[in-house]
Design a protein around this motif. Structure first.
Motif, short mmCIF file in Angstrom:
data_model
loop_
_atom_site.label_atom_id
_atom_site.label_comp_id
_atom_site.label_asym_id
_atom_site.label_seq_id
_atom_site.Cartn_x
_atom_site.Cartn_y
_atom_site.Cartn_z
N GLN A 185 0.93 -1.26 -0.09
CA GLN A 185 -0.14 0.03 0.16
C GLN A 185 0.89 1.34 -0.13
OE1 GLN A 185 -2.52 -1.57 3.43
NE2 GLN A 185 -3.66 0.16 2.74
N ILE A 186 1.99 1.42 0.78
CA ILE A 186 2.68 2.40 1.00
C ILE A 186 3.43 2.77 -0.25
CG2 ILE A 186 4.74 3.49 2.14
CD1 ILE A 186 3.57 1.75 4.78
N GLN A 187 3.86 1.63 -0.96
CA GLN A 187 4.66 1.74 -2.19
C GLN A 187 3.74 2.20 -3.31
OE1 GLN A 187 6.16 -2.18 -2.87
NE2 GLN A 187 7.56 -2.01 -0.90
N ILE A 218 9.29 -0.70 6.31
CA ILE A 218 10.22 0.33 6.35
C ILE A 218 11.44 -0.25 5.51
CG2 ILE A 218 11.80 1.33 8.09
CD1 ILE A 218 9.42 0.94 9.95
N VAL A 219 11.78 -1.58 5.76
CA VAL A 219 13.19 -2.15 5.15
C VAL A 219 13.02 -2.00 3.67
CG1 VAL A 219 14.51 -4.16 4.84
CG2 VAL A 219 13.58 -3.46 7.01
N SER A 220 11.87 -2.26 2.96
CA SER A 220 11.58 -2.48 1.52
C SER A 220 11.73 -1.09 0.69
CB SER A 220 10.36 -2.99 1.43
OG SER A 220 9.22 -2.15 1.77
N ASP A 221 11.34 -0.11 1.52
CA ASP A 221 11.42 1.37 0.87
C ASP A 221 11.43 2.30 1.86
OD1 ASP A 221 11.44 3.64 -0.69
OD2 ASP A 221 10.17 2.86 -2.05
N PRO A 222 12.80 2.60 2.63
CA PRO A 222 12.92 3.44 3.75
C PRO A 222 12.58 4.95 3.55
CG PRO A 222 14.86 2.76 3.29
CD PRO A 222 13.91 1.72 2.54
N ARG A 227 8.49 9.26 4.17
CA ARG A 227 7.62 10.45 3.74
C ARG A 227 6.34 10.29 4.12
NH1 ARG A 227 11.37 10.00 -0.67
NH2 ARG A 227 9.56 8.94 -1.73
N ALA A 228 5.69 9.13 3.99
CA ALA A 228 4.53 8.49 4.32
C ALA A 228 3.95 8.61 5.65
CB ALA A 228 4.15 7.13 3.65
N PHE A 244 7.37 -6.28 15.93
CA PHE A 244 8.57 -6.02 16.40
C PHE A 244 9.33 -7.19 16.94
CE2 PHE A 244 11.97 -4.05 18.71
CZ PHE A 244 12.83 -3.21 17.74
N GLY A 245 10.65 -7.23 16.28
CA GLY A 245 11.46 -8.16 16.79
C GLY A 245 11.65 -9.50 15.62
N THR A 246 10.64 -9.53 14.79
CA THR A 246 10.93 -10.58 13.81
C THR A 246 11.30 -10.24 12.60
OG1 THR A 246 8.37 -10.11 12.92
CG2 THR A 246 8.65 -11.40 14.85
N GLY A 247 11.79 -8.84 12.33
CA GLY A 247 12.20 -8.59 10.97
C GLY A 247 13.78 -8.00 11.15
N TYR A 248 14.26 -7.11 10.27
CA TYR A 248 15.65 -6.93 9.89
C TYR A 248 15.84 -5.09 10.20
CZ TYR A 248 15.51 -11.59 8.80
OH TYR A 248 15.59 -12.97 8.74
N SER A 249 14.83 -4.65 10.64
CA SER A 249 15.02 -3.33 10.55
C SER A 249 16.23 -2.57 11.47
CB SER A 249 13.49 -2.38 11.25
OG SER A 249 13.82 -2.66 12.70
#
Length: 346
Positions: A185-187, A218-222, A227-228, A244-249
């Motif tokens: 959605q954000i992209q 966040i990681v895919s297109d920071p 901006r969003a 939170f805690g399951t990804g790679y941010s």
């Protein structure tokens, strides 16, 4: 050569090709890198249909593009692809014909013990009366791009329901609404304009909504996500990072982005009382959030003991079966009315 040996040789050859292609090479003054995905289809004998082998290899390379880089065709791949296409077609029709609905799971303030919000969750009962699993149809929606109209519908329906709760209670019902936003959605969408449109149409303030994004968004297109998020914050909405805690941010994002709430994934919460490692992780997340001035929500709260422990550790909110499973809108209204009556009696 036996079948197993031939398959092994093909996989080794594919891996050598991949490593050769992904190695950067120089072109004039530039260094060029190439992404590579390889699909393998195995024939049993010389009479195999060449067109079928090519089609199978195409299925395999599509799977390889998801991140495995080298993928062999599996005999059930066509069946899986066919089932996903059928689900995509049915889901598209369900969105167009307004066949989906929202369910609402309560979120509790751990300090006061009061329900303060609902998370809006998409539910789909197909034309045969079968409830489709969100863990299956949401990924199909994301892969096909249907998550964009689905997300727009969810935001609009959540706003409409919140107004209905307010009107049914004769004023502000005292609840906020949490709505999930997909990375897709954000992209692909102007998400701030979508949220603002719903707020205007229904006469609601942004502060009545918590918008939940996963770390993958966040990681895919920071840059685009940042901006969003700032645009959404300007509308007055509360922003939460889900699972939170399951990804790679990058932890730097937490400091730079306007994140208000960290949601601790249920995989750390549910069994934490019996697992020292998990309780250590939960403590670390709570300490991090406190240092950054953020609130926290623990998912998967199923017992009073767990809720009390989380409250003692400083967690802000709890969500899980201890309070309720996701409720139909009418049941959510009944819960709100019961809570309001209890407060008046107190």
């Amino acid at each position: 050569m036996g079948i197993d040996a031939a398959r092994y040789e093909a996989e080794q050859l594919a891996d050598r090709i991949r490593r050769a292609l992904v190695a950067p090479f120089r072109l004039s003054d530039y260094e060029i890198g190439v992404d590579c995905a390889i699909g393998i289809a195995h024939g049993e004998d010389a009479v195999d249909d060449v067109e079928e082998l090519i089609r199978n290899a195409q299925f395999a390379v599509k799977a390889a593009k998801s991140g495995t880089q080298v993928e062999s065709y599996h005999t059930d791949a066509f069946t899986i692809a066919r089932d996903q296409f059928a689900m995509e077609t049915a889901l598209r029709r369900a969105i167009e014909q307004s066949q989906l609905r929202l369910a609402f799971q309560p979120i509790c303030d751990l300090a006061s013990g009061e329900i303060v919000a609902f998370e809006a969750l998409a539910r789909w009962r197909d034309l045969q009366g079968v409830d489709q699993d969100p863990s299956k149809f949401i990924p199909v929606a994301e892969e096909s791009g249907l998550i964009v109209p689905l997300g727009r519908w969810a935001m609009e329906e959540a706003a409409r329901t919140l107004v209905w709760l307010d009107e049914s209670c004769g004023g502000d019902c005292g609840m906020r609404m949490a709505v999930n936003l997909s990375a897709i959605q954000i992209q692909r969408d102007d998400i701030a304009a979508v949220v603002e449109g719903s707020l205007i149409r229904h006469g609601l303030k942004g502060e009545r909504f918590t918008l939940e994004l996963t770390e993958s968004a966040i990681v895919s297109d920071p840059d685009r996500t940042a901006r969003a998020m700032h645009a959404l914050r300007s509308l007055g909405t509360v922003l939460a990072m889900d699972d939170f805690g399951t990804g790679y941010s990058n932890l730097a994002y937490l400091q730079q982005l306007p994140i208000d709430i960290l949601k601790i994934d249920r995989s750390f919460v549910t069994e934490m009382l019996a697992d020292r490692d998990k309780i250590a992780i939960v403590r670390a997340i709570l300490s991090l959030a406190q240092a950054l001035g953020m609130k926290t929500t623990a998912e998967g709260v199923e017992t009073n003991e767990l809720a009390q422990t989380l409250a003692a550790l400083g967690c802000t909110y709890g969500q899980g079966y201890l309070y309720a499973r996701p409720l139909e809108a009418s049941d959510a209204l009944a819960l709100v009315r019961r809570l309001r009556a209890q407060r008046r009696s107190a």
